[in-house]
Design an enzyme around this catalytic site. Structure first.
Site, PDB file in Angstrom:
ATOM      1  N   LYS A 132      -6.930 -23.612 -21.652  1.00 25.22           N
ATOM      2  CA  LYS A 132      -5.899 -23.283 -20.654  1.00 25.22           C
ATOM      3  C   LYS A 132      -4.742 -24.249 -20.924  1.00 25.22           C
ATOM      4  CE  LYS A 132      -5.587 -22.178 -15.734  1.00 25.22           C
ATOM      5  NZ  LYS A 132      -5.064 -20.822 -15.846  1.00 25.22           N
TER       6      LYS A 132
HETATM    7  N1  PPE Z   1      -6.434 -15.464 -17.858  1.00 25.63           N
HETATM    8  C1  PPE Z   1      -5.338 -16.233 -17.728  1.00 25.63           C
HETATM    9  C2  PPE Z   1      -4.281 -16.158 -18.762  1.00 25.63           C
HETATM   10  C3  PPE Z   1      -5.221 -17.076 -16.623  1.00 25.63           C
HETATM   11  O1  PPE Z   1      -4.126 -17.830 -16.501  1.00 25.63           O
HETATM   12  C4  PPE Z   1      -6.230 -17.095 -15.643  1.00 25.63           C
HETATM   13  C5  PPE Z   1      -6.104 -17.976 -14.428  1.00 25.63           C
HETATM   14  C6  PPE Z   1      -7.365 -16.286 -15.824  1.00 25.63           C
HETATM   15  C7  PPE Z   1      -7.429 -15.487 -16.954  1.00 25.63           C
HETATM   16  C8  PPE Z   1      -8.520 -16.286 -14.863  1.00 25.63           C
HETATM   17  O2  PPE Z   1      -9.247 -17.486 -14.935  1.00 25.63           O
HETATM   18  P1  PPE Z   1     -10.064 -18.055 -13.690  1.00 25.63           P
HETATM   19  O3  PPE Z   1      -9.072 -18.543 -12.707  1.00 25.63           O
HETATM   20  O4  PPE Z   1     -10.910 -19.149 -14.258  1.00 25.63           O
HETATM   21  O5  PPE Z   1     -10.873 -16.932 -13.162  1.00 25.63           O
HETATM   22  N2  PPE Z   1      -4.782 -18.217 -13.981  1.00 25.63           N
HETATM   23  C9  PPE Z   1      -4.501 -19.348 -13.117  1.00 25.63           C
HETATM   24  C10 PPE Z   1      -3.029 -19.666 -13.041  1.00 25.63           C
HETATM   25  C11 PPE Z   1      -2.125 -18.733 -12.304  1.00 25.63           C
HETATM   26  C12 PPE Z   1      -0.694 -19.243 -12.185  1.00 25.63           C
HETATM   27  O6  PPE Z   1       0.207 -18.426 -12.013  1.00 25.63           O
HETATM   28  O7  PPE Z   1      -0.465 -20.465 -12.243  1.00 25.63           O
HETATM   29  C13 PPE Z   1      -5.154 -19.184 -11.751  1.00 25.63           C
HETATM   30  O8  PPE Z   1      -5.576 -18.090 -11.361  1.00 25.63           O
HETATM   31  O9  PPE Z   1      -5.273 -20.192 -11.060  1.00 25.63           O
END
Ligand code: PPE
Length: 307
Positions: free
Chosen positions: A159
């Site tokens: 991330k």
């Molecule tokens: N893909 C991406 C690209 C992504 O950024 C997230 C979370 C996910 C999948 C889902 O991951 P998880 O939260 O572990 O289920 N995105 C984070 C950031 C959003 C933002 O705008 O800042 C979040 O959901 O916290």
């Protein structure tokens, strides 16, 4: 505007919100080599407060840093405690938590040299990520003109801050075109993920999600796979195309911020009945029961804390 809290945890200390600043020559600000997390804390139905899958999020932060070759100066238990301390001092019974690890100032140039690795943790309240009514009614999305990262160009399991340039491009394009969110395809043209969410489709009660190739290994995605299998549904981790999504019975996004957001329309084509699907809503309901401490089977996913 983000609602200010009292303190931000920075490099081991709780500092005043307005004093959590960095120098303009902070390496990460120039070159994007930093990592972050997004975590939610929920107020449980019985009044307790709990951070959802806190250890898994902090382990993913450590893994993301490891992938980028950054050595974090804190252990997982120390980072877990730092989150709890930040929530407690800010008197937050629920909210969003944003840990960020970055390369500080020192030398300039692409090679970060021995610049310090710094860590900050901020918290703020965050409602429905994709807007009012999104969770209940579902959203409308568009296949982006931007391709998701090639797995050997950016490290998609991390991330990483820099990975989000691609997300910002896709999201701003989608919003400017009148959609809630952008769906990105991978370099082969298969469905990958959205700017900040993983994707699921449902066809004939079988649930399918993208395998862990070009996507972030979402913790919500993992929760849904576990939960849906526990509920007796078949869940496949398989590549699928945008036209398979067009003819799905249901589709939804998953993410910490987005939680479980049904998708009602893709590229101006209705999905299923053109509204939040019944299985999407069932999984959403069960997910909210878990995060709010109503399902004792998943108590180990909750990290309780006192405000
Ligand atoms: N893909 C991406 C690209 C992504 O950024 C997230 C979370 C996910 C999948 C889902 O991951 P998880 O939260 O572990 O289920 N995105 C984070 C950031 C959003 C933002 O705008 O800042 C979040 O959901 O916290």
């Amino acid at each position: 505007m983000v609602q200010k809290a009292e303190k931000i945890w920075m490099d081991g200390k709780l500092v005043n919100w307005d004093e959590a600043n960095v120098h303009i020559l902070t390496h990460t600000l120039h070159y994007g080599c930093g990592v972050f997390e997004g975590i939610r804390a929920y107020e449980c139905t019985d009044g307790r407060s709990a951070v959802y899958r806190l250890t898994e999020h902090m382990q993913r932060l450590i893994d993301s840093a490891h992938i980028l070759g950054m050595k974090l100066p804190y252990t997982c238990p120390e980072l877990v405690q730092a989150v709890v301390d930040t929530l407690t001092v800010n008197k937050m019974k629920s909210g969003y938590i944003r840990p960020l690890a970055f390369i500080g100032d020192g030398v300039m140039g692409v090679h970060p040299g021995a610049n310090p690795i710094r860590v900050a943790i901020a918290t703020w309240p965050w409602g429905a990520y994709l807007g009012d009514g999104a969770l209940e009614k579902g959203i409308s999305i568009k296949t982006s003109s931007f391709t998701r990262h090639h797995v050997n160009a950016m490290m998609t399991k991390a991330k990483a801050c820099g990975n989000y340039v691609n997300s910002v491009l896709a999201k701003t394009e989608a919003v400017a075109d009148g959609y809630h969110e952008a769906l990105m395809l991978d370099t082969q043209g298969y469905v990958s993920e959205a700017s900040g969410e993983n994707i699921f489709i449902v066809k004939n009660e079988v649930i399918k999600t993208t395998p862990l190739t070009s996507i972030l290994p979402g913790i919500t995605r993992d929760s849904i796979i576990t939960l849906a299998r526990e509920l007796g549904y078949e869940v496949l981790e398989q590549l699928f195309t945008r036209d398979e999504l067009y003819v799905a019975d249901e589709a939804f996004f998953s993410g910490t911020a987005a939680e479980i957001t049904p998708i009602r329309e893709v590229d101006r084509r209705t999905i299923g009945a053109g509204k939040a699907g019944p299985l999407s809503l069932l999984i959403q309901k069960e997910y909210f029961r878990i995060v709010k401490g109503e399902n004792p089977d998943y108590a180990s996913w909750l990290h309780e804390y006192k405000v």
